[in-house]
Structure formats: structure tokens, C-alpha cells
Scaffold this motif. Structure first.
Motif, PDB file in Angstrom:
ATOM      1  N   ILE A 254       0.922  -1.073  -0.157  1.00 57.29           N
ATOM      2  CA  ILE A 254      -0.059   0.054  -0.007  1.00 57.29           C
ATOM      3  C   ILE A 254       0.930   1.288   0.039  1.00 57.29           C
ATOM      4  O   ILE A 254       0.782   1.949  -1.116  1.00 57.29           O
ATOM      5  N   ASN A 255       1.480   1.389   1.003  1.00 57.08           N
ATOM      6  CA  ASN A 255       2.768   2.475   1.082  1.00 57.08           C
ATOM      7  C   ASN A 255       3.645   2.179   1.909  1.00 57.08           C
ATOM      8  O   ASN A 255       3.477   1.121   2.761  1.00 57.08           O
ATOM      9  N   ASN A 256       4.696   2.961   2.353  1.00 54.69           N
ATOM     10  CA  ASN A 256       5.850   2.532   3.179  1.00 54.69           C
ATOM     11  C   ASN A 256       5.380   2.453   4.724  1.00 54.69           C
ATOM     12  O   ASN A 256       5.804   1.586   5.575  1.00 54.69           O
ATOM     13  N   VAL A 257       4.475   3.529   5.194  1.00 52.43           N
ATOM     14  CA  VAL A 257       4.185   3.198   6.457  1.00 52.43           C
ATOM     15  C   VAL A 257       3.161   1.971   6.874  1.00 52.43           C
ATOM     16  O   VAL A 257       3.628   1.239   7.560  1.00 52.43           O
ATOM     17  N   VAL A 258       2.251   1.914   6.286  1.00 55.19           N
ATOM     18  CA  VAL A 258       1.234   0.814   6.343  1.00 55.19           C
ATOM     19  C   VAL A 258       2.002  -0.368   6.054  1.00 55.19           C
ATOM     20  O   VAL A 258       1.827  -1.433   6.701  1.00 55.19           O
ATOM     21  N   ASP A 259       3.097  -0.865   4.898  1.00 53.82           N
ATOM     22  CA  ASP A 259       3.505  -1.718   4.674  1.00 53.82           C
ATOM     23  C   ASP A 259       4.694  -2.357   5.906  1.00 53.82           C
ATOM     24  O   ASP A 259       4.815  -3.356   5.960  1.00 53.82           O
ATOM     25  N   ALA A 260       5.363  -1.044   6.259  1.00 56.30           N
ATOM     26  CA  ALA A 260       6.128  -1.508   7.599  1.00 56.30           C
ATOM     27  C   ALA A 260       5.325  -2.137   8.615  1.00 56.30           C
ATOM     28  O   ALA A 260       5.742  -3.235   9.391  1.00 56.30           O
ATOM     29  N   ASN A 262       2.453  -4.048   8.301  1.00 59.05           N
ATOM     30  CA  ASN A 262       2.058  -5.239   7.948  1.00 59.05           C
ATOM     31  C   ASN A 262       3.456  -6.247   8.117  1.00 59.05           C
ATOM     32  O   ASN A 262       3.121  -7.401   8.321  1.00 59.05           O
ATOM     33  N   TYR A 263       4.493  -5.502   7.897  1.00 57.72           N
ATOM     34  CA  TYR A 263       5.600  -6.449   7.653  1.00 57.72           C
ATOM     35  C   TYR A 263       5.994  -6.903   9.177  1.00 57.72           C
ATOM     36  O   TYR A 263       6.146  -8.184   9.448  1.00 57.72           O
ATOM     37  N   VAL A 264       5.846  -6.103  10.130  1.00 54.50           N
ATOM     38  CA  VAL A 264       6.095  -6.230  11.668  1.00 54.50           C
ATOM     39  C   VAL A 264       4.914  -7.391  11.990  1.00 54.50           C
ATOM     40  O   VAL A 264       5.297  -8.489  12.875  1.00 54.50           O
ATOM     41  N   LEU A 265       3.744  -7.283  11.733  1.00 59.98           N
ATOM     42  CA  LEU A 265       2.666  -8.204  11.839  1.00 59.98           C
ATOM     43  C   LEU A 265       3.264  -9.606  11.500  1.00 59.98           C
ATOM     44  O   LEU A 265       3.122 -10.543  12.221  1.00 59.98           O
ATOM     45  N   HIS A 266       3.573  -9.747  10.291  1.00 63.33           N
ATOM     46  CA  HIS A 266       3.647 -11.210   9.918  1.00 63.33           C
ATOM     47  C   HIS A 266       5.249 -11.662  10.231  1.00 63.33           C
ATOM     48  O   HIS A 266       5.506 -12.644  10.133  1.00 63.33           O
ATOM     49  N   GLU A 267       6.021 -10.813  10.871  1.00 57.47           N
ATOM     50  CA  GLU A 267       7.236 -10.997  11.320  1.00 57.47           C
ATOM     51  C   GLU A 267       7.150 -11.681  12.848  1.00 57.47           C
ATOM     52  O   GLU A 267       7.517 -12.660  13.152  1.00 57.47           O
ATOM     53  N   THR A 268       6.296 -10.837  13.697  1.00 61.43           N
ATOM     54  CA  THR A 268       6.103 -11.178  15.074  1.00 61.43           C
ATOM     55  C   THR A 268       4.833 -11.777  15.451  1.00 61.43           C
ATOM     56  O   THR A 268       4.630 -12.328  16.473  1.00 61.43           O
ATOM     57  N   ARG A 384      10.109  -2.109  17.077  1.00 56.91           N
ATOM     58  CA  ARG A 384      10.413  -2.542  15.822  1.00 56.91           C
ATOM     59  C   ARG A 384       9.861  -1.964  14.502  1.00 56.91           C
ATOM     60  O   ARG A 384      10.592  -1.518  13.533  1.00 56.91           O
ATOM     61  N   ALA A 385       8.585  -1.819  14.722  1.00 55.68           N
ATOM     62  CA  ALA A 385       8.010  -0.968  13.485  1.00 55.68           C
ATOM     63  C   ALA A 385       8.482   0.369  13.567  1.00 55.68           C
ATOM     64  O   ALA A 385       8.513   1.125  12.576  1.00 55.68           O
ATOM     65  N   ALA A 386       8.560   1.108  14.706  1.00 56.43           N
ATOM     66  CA  ALA A 386       9.029   2.602  14.516  1.00 56.43           C
ATOM     67  C   ALA A 386      10.204   2.646  13.910  1.00 56.43           C
ATOM     68  O   ALA A 386      10.510   3.597  13.190  1.00 56.43           O
TER      69      ALA A 386
END
Length: 804
Positions: A254-260, A262-268, A384-386
């Protein structure tokens, strides 16, 4: 759930093959249902190479085309006609060679062929980025700045990546594994390798220019709420590595903020939500419930009426988000967002589950919250997300971490006896091995004694709260296959095995139908109560209603399999699959006299052509007799006897037959009415059979009886009857069996005539009888006597006239 192998290996150092990893995870309880390779660009640009444009001149027959020659590194000069305005001699370009399959975004794949374009030979295509699926631009061809030689594969020049992705069938109790680190934890227990959590040591508060107050009114539904603000971000497209990571597991960037987030969600496994800080009115966030019926517009632009039980994340004036489920239309991150409020919370599972079901909203966040996330992970995931957002979008951390956690979650303490471990596993394990397995699963062993110990389980393992749960954890890591079956294995009770195995009977019928061209289907047991009105014999008061329905269209359990099957037919016909032979074993559900009743049914349907066209025969449309033949084969398979057939009178059927045994209906079969078919958008004839499977199983089986083959010959005789059209074939059979059943071994109608050669309202049957006496040879006198008895019976009981 999709897990990227490349992503997974960032957290655990393993060198096993994908197949070995899959086997290990499946053995540990995380069943791997599939393994697929994902390409950064579909097709991986196979067949696309770097080419050097040698010459470029105007096409003699078209003003907007150019005639070029290109060096593709194969020692030849390749002619290519190009329509791009920016093509020129000396350029390095990407060329799709003849035979290449291109997958441009949003279009059907197409194959490059040798062609003549306005009279000029073209043996390839010089490509723009959208034609290769690399972007949206079609302003001109891609001109490369590279020293790589002609003929270099485009995938090497672009450094395209591939990834292998596991599809894991996650069971509801294993939400702890709903992330890449969660899966890595299981692999740590299997392989003994440590899990490498990304460091958040670089997190620091850079200023306090954007403080936002947080108040949690409902601490039961929200036991923990953590947050921080980041100012000065630039919202833009994510880098390729992040987009590919998300696409590989089925997420759309979607964009860099939302993607970040989502990345941490599927990471942790910890859901996060980013708000536009400008939408946090009053610089205050309140987590609370709102009055029943409060309107709220969600991200999908739908206005929803809130329930009093819905937990909401609000600012000082209005709601911004349905907590743990779905964001609001006006509070999310937008292109012009500069400051964000980042949320990382622990919402109660029952609260999120209820809200998700009431609004029929299923999201990655609600999937995890309603099963139980880790209350002790919120601050780590927030940091981590920040840090990831700062890396991708810039900005500065502009507030202290807010962490509302009034009642910290306590670890589970479970007493475990070694004797019970050995008893339940069926094998004695060394204490050291037990301790190692548990410690690798983040379960601490305390108060160890000769007879047992106390296991201390972290709150994120919501499925490990009893002694049996701890032992199951030991066993799944030790390996079920490693528990030997003793030669002395016995049981103190042997169950009674029924004479009839319903499952075996079912599989025999399924195999028989499959051998005759039928395909088995499985349809949803949930259906719409609106269908009840389509059949007058169905009673609305007998519907089994779903209390926590997922959809208004799936609000009851089915009383019949018919409607689901007509949906299947419509779906296939709409996709040009009109020749259908299908069957299903399923249940029908009723509420009768305050009790819930289940009935097992077998349904068959036939539609379209029964035989497809070929060089030696014409296509043959399906008829009622094709369905009747299938039923006869089932009956003959189990030597079913003693049944009677009568004309079917049922609101769903245009015509058909009912098969009764001892006065109880076993089967109804026939042609469905056009009115019913029209309700599903169908014009094709559908022949349908509904079998009471419980009754069928009751009738078949038992002991097999064998008898010696008769050594006496059989005799065939024919009769031609003229009867009223109302007389059925079943009545004729019944008369024959009653009057000469002990001698008739076969009975067949080989011709039916209705026309001007018989009276109006009459029809003629040509019947064949096979007669045989098991004890002696039939002589002419006995045969004649039998036939006269049959003729007399036909004349007296069904009003037949014998045609000589």
C-alpha cells in the motif's frame, strides 16, 4: 497461512532443504499443505535478454514505426520492428526473443512470435517496463545504462529474486505460530538452533514535540495499550525488497508506513495500526465502548452501526477505529500524512471475536487477536515498527512510549509428573531430553524433583494450560514417529465392531459412481433461509438457525442438499462446463419438537450430455433413464430387493419415481421443475436423485448367502400388452412377480409404443420373460401354464389386452 522461506531464514540459521523443513514442521503440528515458488516478476523474464541496437531507420510503410537491427549476443543480427518513439542506434535495451511468454501487469500473457509488420520481418520485441511487468510506464522502451554484454539475461541485469513459500494449515490453537518468528520458534525446538530476534536497541526518543495522551476505559477488553508518535515522515511507495516480501505471502503493498506495520505483523505476530496524527483530535486517544447504533464508516467506505459491545479506539471527539478489527475511513495514513500515531495493543480475544462476527469482518489483525496474541510483545513490536518506519519514511520519534498495562499477564504454572509423561507418550524419555525440549519451546522448568516439576508457560501459549498440554508439547517435538509400537501392545477392552461399516458402504458406492463417470462434490452445510420458500414441503420452523452467523446469506443449516447442488450446477454452467454427473454424501439438519435432528443423504445429479460427440457417434443428451440406471447399479451392487416404485409427486420434480421399501421412502428421483431451475438462473434440464442414506445402510449388508448354480436350462417368452397410459411399468413388474415370481429370473421391457395403431389413451408394452426352475427342466406344458397365468393376471389386474 503463507511463510516465506527466505524471510524465515533471517531469524534462524538452518540449511535444511525446503522439503526437510516442510516435513519437520508437519511433524511438529504445523501441517505444510503446499510449497510454491514465487517470482518477483511473473515468468522471471525468461527469454528476455539485453540487446544492442545496431541500426535504426524509419519503417518504409508506417510513420510511427522504426525498423531496427539488434545484436542479441548470439552472433546474429536480428531484425525487429519497434513502435517506441525513443528507440535509437547504440542503445542497450531489453528484448523479448521469439518464443518468450510475457506477463504484463493487468493483461493476459502473450507469446512473442516471428511476424511481418507492414511487410517487414520482426523477430522479437524491444520492451517498455509495463510490457515486462516491471512498472506502469509505457512512454517508451527501457534504455539501459550498463556495460553488460548483449545476450545477458534480463533477470541477471535486474537481479530479480525468487522465493519459496510454505502454505501452512494453521489450527485455531496455534496462533503463536502465526508469524515467521513463531514458525522459527518451532524449528528451534526441532533443530536446536537459536531464534535471532531483530534488535531494537537503536530505538530512542528524539524529541517530545508530539505527545498524545492515552486513556483506556475498558481494561477488560483492552488489557494493554502501547503507542508512540513519529513526526516528519514521507509517505511513498515501499522499496522493492519490502514489496516483494509482502507479495510473496499474498499481501498487496500500500505505502511504506502501512507496509511496515504489515511487515512487523507477519514477522512477530503482533498486529499494529498507524493513525494520521492530525486525525487524533485533542491529542488524546480513548479506548472505550460507544452507545448502541453509533454510526461509523470503516476503511471499506461502508457505514456500520456499532454494537454496545464493540470496543473502539477514539479521539477526544469521535471514533477512529474498531479495536483489533478494522480501521476508520478518515483516520488512516494518507499520501499527505506527515505525523503518525502508532498503536500496538493487546485486545481480549472474546471481545474481538464477537465484534468481528457481528460485523462479518475478517482481517489479519482480528485473526490473531481473536485467538490470543502475546500481551508481553506490544512494546517490542512497537519499537521494531517505529525503527522500520524511520528507515523507510524518515521522521523522528516524537514522544515517549505510552504503555497502559494496569494488570500484567502472569505466566501459567503447570505441575507435571514424569510418570504421566511416560504414561501418555507410551515411552520413557530421559529427564534431560524433556527439559531441553521444553526450554526450546520457551517453557521454563522449575521446582524439579524426582517425581516431577513445574512448567512455567508464557502467556502467548494460550493452548498450554494443563499437564496434558505440556506433555503434548514434549511429544510433538520428540516426534510421534519415534514412539515405537510394542509387540506386546494390548488393550483391556476391545470395542464391538458393527456388522455393517457405513463408511465402507459409502466408499463402495462412491467408487461405483466414479467408475461410471460421476464426480464427487462437497457443498456448504450452511445455506440461506430464503431457499425454504422454494419448496413447499420444507418447513421454516424446522430450520436450524445460526446464532453467530458469518453472513446473512448463510443463516441456517440446510434441510436439503438440493439448493447447494443447484448452485454448483449454475457455477459450472456459467463457466461453460455443462456436461455434469455429480454426487455428494452429506447431512440435512432439522429442528423438530425442540430437538436437533441430522439425516445422512446421498444425492446424484445429471445434466447436459451423457455422451460427448466423437467420430463414431453423435452427442447424446442425458435423460431420466441415465439417472435411473445409476440408481439400479447401486441397488444391484448390494443386491437390494423388496423395493417398489411409484410415480413421484413432489413440488421440486416435474416427473420421476419414488422408491419405497416396506412403506418407507428410500429414494426420490426425477426431472427438476423449470420454475425451480429458473431460481438459480438455469435453463438446462437437471435430473436429480435424493437417497435416504441412513435407511439405505440399514437395508443393505448382512450375511452373504451362496447357492449352487442351477444346472437346468432357462427359457425365454415374449408378450405384447396394450394397457392404459396410467399403468406403470412398476405395476406390471409387481403383477408378474406375484403370479410367477418363483420362475421368473429376468424381466425386460424391450419396446414401448404410443401412436395411431393403438387406441387413444393406451400404450403397448413388449415384454420379455426369462423362466427357469431351479429343481427341474421346464417342459412345454409348464411353460404354457405359466404364461397363461401371467396373461390372465395382466388382463384382470391392470386391464391389459394381449396382442397376438
Amino acid at each position: 497461512m503463507k511463510i516465506s522461506i527466505n524471510w524465515l531464514k533471517e531469524y534462524i540459521n538452518i540449511d535444511q532443504t525446503n522439503e526437510q523443513i516442510s516435513s519437520a514442521l508437519t511433524a511438529s503440528g504445523l501441517e505444510v499443505e503446499g510449497l510454491e515458488m514465487v517470482e518477483q516478476v511473473k515468468g522471471n523474464l525468461s527469454g528476455v535478454v539485453i540487446g544492442k541496437v545496431l541500426t535504426c531507420e524509419k519503417h518504409p510503410g508506417a510513420d510511427k514505426l522504426s525498423k531496427t537491427t539488434v545484436d542479441l549476443g548470439d552472433g546474429k543480427v536480428t531484425p525487429i520492428v519497434c513502435g517506441a518513439p525513443n528507440v535509437a542506434a547504440g542503445q542497450k535495451v531489453l528484448v523479448a526473443t521469439v518464443g518468450t511468454m510475457l506477463h504484463s501487469e493487468g493483461n493476459e500473457p502473450f507469446k512473442i512470435k516471428k511476424a511481418k509488420i507492414r511487410g517487414e520481418v520482426s523477430e522479437g520485441m524491444i520492451c517498455a517496463e509495463d510490457e515486462l511487468g516491471l512498472g506502469q510506464s509505457h512512454d517508451g522502451i527501457m534504455v539501459l545504462d550498463t556495460d553488460l554484454p548483449a545476450g545477458t539475461p534480463a533477470a541477471d541485469f535486474l537481479q530479480l529474486k525468487t522465493d519459496d513459500v510454505l502454505e501452512i494449515g494453521l489450527t485455531p490453537n496455534r496462533v503463536d505460530a502465526a508469524s515467521h518468528i513463531g514458525v522459527a520458534r518451532d524449528l528451534r525446538a526441532m533443530y536446536g538452533q537459536p531464534v535471532n530476534w531483530p534488535s531494537v536497541d537503536a530505538f530512542e526518543v528524539e524529541n517530545n514535540s508530539l505527545p498524545i495522551e492515552v486513556e483506556v476505559e475498558n481494561t477488560v477488553a483492552c488489557p494493554r495499550y502501547s503507542a508512540v508518535t513519529i513526526s516528519g515522515v514521507e509517505v511513498k511507495e515501499s522499496p522493492e525488497w519490502l514489496k516483494f516480501r509482502l507479495k510473496a505471502i499474498g499481501l498487496a503493498p500500500i505505502n511504506n508506513v502501512v507496509d511496515a506495520t504489515n511487515y512487523v505483523l507477519h514477522e512477530t505476530g503482533q498486529p499494529l495500526h498507524a493513525f494520521d496524527a492530525e486525525g487524533v483530535k485533542g491529542n488524546k486517544v480513548v479506548v472505550k465502548n460507544l452507545p448502541e447504533g453509533t454510526p461509523f464508516t470503516t476503511l471499506d467506505e461502508k457505514e456500520r452501526k456499532l454494537h454496545a459491545s464493540d470496543l473502539m479506539v477514539c479521539n477526544s471527539e469521535e471514533p477512529m477505529c474498531i479495536a483489533g478489527v478494522f480501521g476508520g475511513m478518515h483516520s488512516g495514513v494518507k499520501e499527505n500524512t506527515k505525523n503518525i500515531f502508532l498503536e500496538s495493543a493487546y485486545f481480549a480475544a472474546d471481545s474481538v471475536r464477537k465484534t468481528s462476527q457481528l460485523h462479518t469482518l475478517k482481517t489479519d489483525a482480528s485473526f490473531r487477536f481473536e485467538r490470543g496474541t502475546d500481551p508481553n510483545l506490544t512494546v517490542y513490536a512497537l519499537k521494531r515498527a517505529a525503527l522500520l518506519i524511520k528507515e523507510l519514511a524518515g521522521g523522528a520519534i516524537s514522544s515517549d512510549v505510552v504503555d497502559v498495562y494496569p494488570s500484567p499477564a502472569e505466566d501459567f504454572r503447570v505441575a507435571v509428573k514424569y510418570a504421566n509423561v511416560d504414561r501418555l507418550i507410551g515411552k520413557k524419555l530421559e529427564k534431560e531430553q524433556i527439559h531441553t525440549i521444553l526450554e526450546n519451546l520457551d517453557i521454563r522448568v522449575t521446582e524439579d524433583a524426582p517425581e516431577g516439576f513445574v512448567a512455567v508457560v508464557s502467556p502467548y501459549r494460550v493452548d498450554v494450560t494443563r499437564e496434558a498440554d505440556v506433555i503434548e508439547e514434549i511429544l510433538r517435538i520428540y516426534g510421534y514417529d519415534n514412539v515405537e509400537v510394542s509387540e506386546a501392545l494390548n488393550s483391556d477392552f476391545l470395542a464391538h465392531f458393527p456388522e455393517k461399516d457405513a463408511y465402507k458402504i459409502e466408499r463402495k458406492v462412491a467408487s461405483l459412481l466414479a467408475d461410471n463417470g460421476f464426480y464427487e462434490m462437497m457443498t456448504n452445510s450452511l445455506t440461506s433461509s430464503k431457499f425454504t420458500a422454494l419448496q413447499p414441503n420444507l418447513k421454516p420452523e424446522e430450520n436450524v438457525e445460526i446464532l453467530n452467523r458469518l453472513s446473512e446469506d448463510l443463516d441456517v443449516m440446510r434441510q436439503t442438499l438440493l439448493f447447494g447442488h443447484l448452485d454448483v450446477v449454475a457455477r459450472n454452467v456459467n463457466r461453460k462446463q455443462k456436461d455434469l454427473k455429480l454426487f455428494e454424501f452429506g447431512k440435512a439438519y432439522f429442528k423438530r419438537e425442540g430437538k436437533y435432528v441430522e439425516e445422512n443423504r446421498l444425492a446424484l445429479l445429471i445434466s447436459g450430455k451423457n455422451e460427448s460427440e466423437s467420430w463414431k457417434r453423435q452427442a447424446k443428451p442425458s435423460t431420466y433413464y441415465d439417472l435411473s440406471e445409476a440408481l439400479s447399479k447401486i441397488f444391484n451392487k448390494f443386491s437390494l430387493q423388496g423395493y417398489e416404485t411409484t410415480p413421484l409427486e413432489h413440488p421440486a420434480f416435474e416427473y420421476g419415481m419414488a422408491v419405497d421399501v416396506k412403506g418407507k421412502e428410500l429414494v426420490r428421483a426425477g426431472l427438476l421443475t423449470p420454475q425451480l431451475l429458473k431460481s438459480f438462473g438455469l435453463k438446462e434440464e437437471v435430473f436429480y436423485a435424493d437417497i435416504d442414506w441412513d435407511f439405505f445402510v440399514e437395508l443393505v449388508g448382512g450375511e452373504l448367502k451362496f447357492e449352487e448354480l442351477s444346472k437346468f436350462p432357462e427359457v425365454k417368452r415374449d408378450l405384447s400388452l396394450v394397457i392404459d397410459q396410467a399403468v406403470t411399468y412398476g405395476q406390471i413388474m409387481a403383477v408378474a412377480k406375484k403370479n410367477a415370481g418363483h420362475l421368473i429370473t429376468d424381466f425386460n421391457c424391450f419396446d414401448v409404443y404410443q401412436g395411431d395403431k393403438v387406441e387413444a389413451g393406451k400404450k403397448a408394452y413388449a415384454l420379455s420373460f426369462t423362466l427357469k426352475d431351479k429343481k427341474k427342466t421346464l417342459n412345454d406344458k409348464a411353460i404354457e401354464k405359466t404364461m397363461k397365468r401371467l396373461i390372465r393376471a395382466f388382463e384382470q389386474e391392470v386391464g391389459a389386452v394381449i396382442r397376438q
